[in-house]
Design an enzyme around this catalytic site. Structure first.
Site, PDB file in Angstrom:
ATOM      1  N   ASP A 154      -0.618  26.876 -17.976  1.00  0.00           N
ATOM      2  CA  ASP A 154       0.481  26.141 -18.599  1.00  0.00           C
ATOM      3  C   ASP A 154       0.522  24.704 -18.075  1.00  0.00           C
ATOM      4  O   ASP A 154      -0.228  24.337 -17.166  1.00  0.00           O
ATOM      5  CB  ASP A 154       1.787  26.904 -18.310  1.00  0.00           C
ATOM      6  CG  ASP A 154       2.729  26.922 -19.505  1.00  0.00           C
ATOM      7  OD1 ASP A 154       2.635  26.006 -20.343  1.00  0.00           O
ATOM      8  OD2 ASP A 154       3.564  27.839 -19.586  1.00  0.00           O
ATOM      9  N   GLU A 189      -0.771  23.615 -23.442  1.00  0.00           N
ATOM     10  CA  GLU A 189       0.061  22.397 -23.330  1.00  0.00           C
ATOM     11  C   GLU A 189       0.770  22.127 -24.644  1.00  0.00           C
ATOM     12  O   GLU A 189       1.224  21.039 -24.900  1.00  0.00           O
ATOM     13  CB  GLU A 189      -0.742  21.217 -22.773  1.00  0.00           C
ATOM     14  CG  GLU A 189      -1.926  20.759 -23.584  1.00  0.00           C
ATOM     15  CD  GLU A 189      -1.534  19.955 -24.803  1.00  0.00           C
ATOM     16  OE1 GLU A 189      -1.553  20.556 -25.908  1.00  0.00           O
ATOM     17  OE2 GLU A 189      -1.215  18.760 -24.662  1.00  0.00           O
ATOM     18  N   TRP A 190       0.828  23.171 -25.482  1.00  0.00           N
ATOM     19  CA  TRP A 190       1.676  23.245 -26.688  1.00  0.00           C
ATOM     20  C   TRP A 190       1.267  22.306 -27.822  1.00  0.00           C
ATOM     21  O   TRP A 190       2.065  22.033 -28.729  1.00  0.00           O
ATOM     22  CB  TRP A 190       3.159  23.012 -26.319  1.00  0.00           C
ATOM     23  CG  TRP A 190       3.492  23.586 -24.979  1.00  0.00           C
ATOM     24  CD1 TRP A 190       3.565  24.919 -24.669  1.00  0.00           C
ATOM     25  CD2 TRP A 190       3.746  22.887 -23.756  1.00  0.00           C
ATOM     26  NE1 TRP A 190       3.853  25.080 -23.332  1.00  0.00           N
ATOM     27  CE2 TRP A 190       3.973  23.849 -22.755  1.00  0.00           C
ATOM     28  CE3 TRP A 190       3.798  21.516 -23.422  1.00  0.00           C
ATOM     29  CZ2 TRP A 190       4.236  23.494 -21.429  1.00  0.00           C
ATOM     30  CZ3 TRP A 190       4.068  21.169 -22.100  1.00  0.00           C
ATOM     31  CH2 TRP A 190       4.287  22.154 -21.126  1.00  0.00           C
ATOM     32  N   GLY A 191       0.031  21.783 -27.772  1.00  0.00           N
ATOM     33  CA  GLY A 191      -0.423  20.915 -28.858  1.00  0.00           C
ATOM     34  C   GLY A 191       0.047  19.478 -28.721  1.00  0.00           C
ATOM     35  O   GLY A 191      -0.245  18.646 -29.589  1.00  0.00           O
ATOM     36  N   ASP A 212       6.304  27.372 -28.270  1.00  0.00           N
ATOM     37  CA  ASP A 212       6.427  28.836 -28.201  1.00  0.00           C
ATOM     38  C   ASP A 212       6.958  29.404 -29.514  1.00  0.00           C
ATOM     39  O   ASP A 212       8.003  28.957 -30.014  1.00  0.00           O
ATOM     40  CB  ASP A 212       7.416  29.241 -27.109  1.00  0.00           C
ATOM     41  CG  ASP A 212       6.979  28.788 -25.719  1.00  0.00           C
ATOM     42  OD1 ASP A 212       5.995  28.041 -25.614  1.00  0.00           O
ATOM     43  OD2 ASP A 212       7.650  29.187 -24.754  1.00  0.00           O
TER      44      ASP A 212
HETATM   45  C1  GLA Z   1       5.872  28.044 -21.508  1.00  0.00           C
HETATM   46  C2  GLA Z   1       4.791  28.667 -22.374  1.00  0.00           C
HETATM   47  C3  GLA Z   1       5.181  30.080 -22.745  1.00  0.00           C
HETATM   48  C4  GLA Z   1       5.421  30.890 -21.485  1.00  0.00           C
HETATM   49  C5  GLA Z   1       6.464  30.213 -20.606  1.00  0.00           C
HETATM   50  C6  GLA Z   1       6.576  30.882 -19.251  1.00  0.00           C
HETATM   51  O1  GLA Z   1       7.027  27.862 -22.244  1.00  0.00           O
HETATM   52  O2  GLA Z   1       4.580  27.899 -23.518  1.00  0.00           O
HETATM   53  O3  GLA Z   1       4.184  30.684 -23.543  1.00  0.00           O
HETATM   54  O4  GLA Z   1       4.210  31.034 -20.801  1.00  0.00           O
HETATM   55  O5  GLA Z   1       6.138  28.855 -20.373  1.00  0.00           O
HETATM   56  O6  GLA Z   1       7.469  30.215 -18.403  1.00  0.00           O
END
Ligand code: GLA
Length: 411
Positions: A154, A189-191, A212
């Site tokens: 993450d 890193e969510w894009g 998420d």
């Molecule tokens: C971030 C990630 C999630 C999860 C949480 C855990 O938000 O994007 O998928 O792993 O952290 O804290």
């Protein structure tokens, strides 16, 4: 379908002697040659995890038929961590994992499954536990000794710039490779920094391209707290050129079976999806060559959830050895058509109806850049719908995906 599964098995067989032959000698594309399949703790359980629950989930993966459907990774997300010991080795939380991680990994491996774990490229993880920054080599070695097969990495608390993200991810990936153990590396890193452009070079096998996922069809917006199925889907067009064997865009977990009960996935009013919507997500994720990571409680799935998550024909589309992510080839008036090339000149087509009323859609081979006679198979009805060289009309219910495989007829 048999064909595709055979090919996957062949790829795996070829890879074994390669990585047994020596230190880090396995080709990176042997890891995630097709999109990984598994189950992850976060959506359903958040931090309420422990070794007993994980063992139960491994058992349920086998008993439920998920393992037979090729799901293999059991992935521990955030909040497994305890403290570092005097040598800097990160220990699991002793209250949650009193028998440690090695014995859990052994348990999982004995059932023919693999174990994944989670960390973060900063001092602390997203939920505030101990991260790996500055301890990359120590942590990678620890995980290899435990028998970890998958690391989700993450990016909370880490620097914003993409070049610095590249350095942090590469440092962990290099450390994992140096252990000599084949470990799938999942960039998260969510894009935000367009990881589809650099994460594979940093050693990533998959990379999240979205925030998420929440357990809802449409969250109305797309940000760190809001991302429903179609909100994530809308980020996918254009990313298909960046995916292929060993490198996949990851639109986050499958939400089928959560039914509004998840700890993280029900945030901000996400209250669950209909069966049709869960099935649609499965169809879309398979078309997208997405990692198939289930997130509901595997111990008590209802019949629809099992049916959706284990449909062998849908999974064969996801696991097709060509690894071609679907493109959105048509979009108008609430109807979308997604097209994915499969091995042996077959084609998967998904017709999505985003409107709130049923629609009739006529597919035209010419518009889909297909030619000749095609046999049309319905992946959810498990039967042949027809055979034609021109057009085919079908009905699509609100929020449904009609998922088809077209097979050229040589006659
Ligand atoms: C971030 C990630 C999630 C999860 C949480 C855990 O938000 O994007 O998928 O792993 O952290 O804290």
């Amino acid at each position: 379908m048999e064909k595709r599964h055979d090919m996957k098995k062949k790829l795996i067989l070829i890879s074994i002697p390669v990585f047994l032959s020596g230190f880090a000698a396995f080709a990176q594309t042997d890891i995630a040659a097709t999109p990984p399949m598994g189950w992850m703790t976060w959506n359903m359980f958040g931090g309420d995890i422990n070794g007993f629950l994980l063992r139960e989930m491994a058992d349920a993966m086998v008993a439920s038929g998920m393992a037979d459907a090729e799901y293999e990774y059991i992935i521990i997300d955030d909040l497994w961590q305890g403290e570092r010991d005097s040598s800097g080795v990160l220990q699991p939380d002793p209250a949650k994992f009193p028998r440690g991680m090695k014995s859990l990994a052994d348990y999982v491996h004995e059932r023919g499954l693999k174990l994944g774990i989670y960390s973060d490229a900063a001092v602390h993880t997203c939920a505030g536990a101990t991260g790996s920054y500055g301890y990359e080599e120590v942590d990678a070695r620890t995980w290899a000794v435990w028998g970890i097969d998958y690391v989700k990495y993450d990016y909370c608390g880490a620097p914003a710039a993409a070049d610095l993200a590249f350095i942090r991810y590469k440092r962990m990936s290099d450390a994992l490779k140096a252990t000599g153990r084949p470990i799938l590396f999942a960039v998260c890193e969510w894009g935000v920094r367009k990881p589809w452009l650099w994460a594979a070079d940093a050693g990533g096998h998959i990379w999240r391209m979205s925030w998420d996922i929440r357990d809802t069809w449409d969250h109305g917006r797309f940000d760190a707290g809001h991302a429903g199925i179609v909100n994530i889907l809308d980020r996918m067009p254009g990313l298909e050129a960046c995916a292929g064997p060993g490198r996949w865009n990851d639109p986050d977990m499958l939400v089928a079976g959560l039914q509004g009960r998840g700890q993280s996935s029900n945030a901000n009013g996400a209250a669950g999806c209909s069966v049709t919507e869960y099935e649609a997500q499965m169809s879309l994720w398979c078309l997208l060559s997405a990692p198939l990571i289930a997130s509901c409680d595997l111990r008590n799935m209802d019949a629809d959830t099992k049916r959706i998550l284990t449909n062998p024909e849908a999974i064969a589309i996801d696991q097709d050895p060509l690894g071609r992510q679907a493109a959105r080839v048509y979009q108008a008036d609430g109807i979308e058509v997604w097209k994915k090339a499969l091995i042996d000149d077959e084609t998967a087509i998904g017709v999505l109806n985003r409107a709130d009323t049923a629609r009739e859609v006529t597919l035209s081979w010419r518009d889909l850049a297909l030619s000749g006679i095609q046999k049309i198979r319905d992946v959810w009805l498990h039967r042949r719908l027809g055979i034609t060289d021109s057009v085919y009309t079908l009905t699509v219910q609100p929020h449904q995906v009609r998922l088809l495989v077209l097979e050229p007829d040589p006659e």
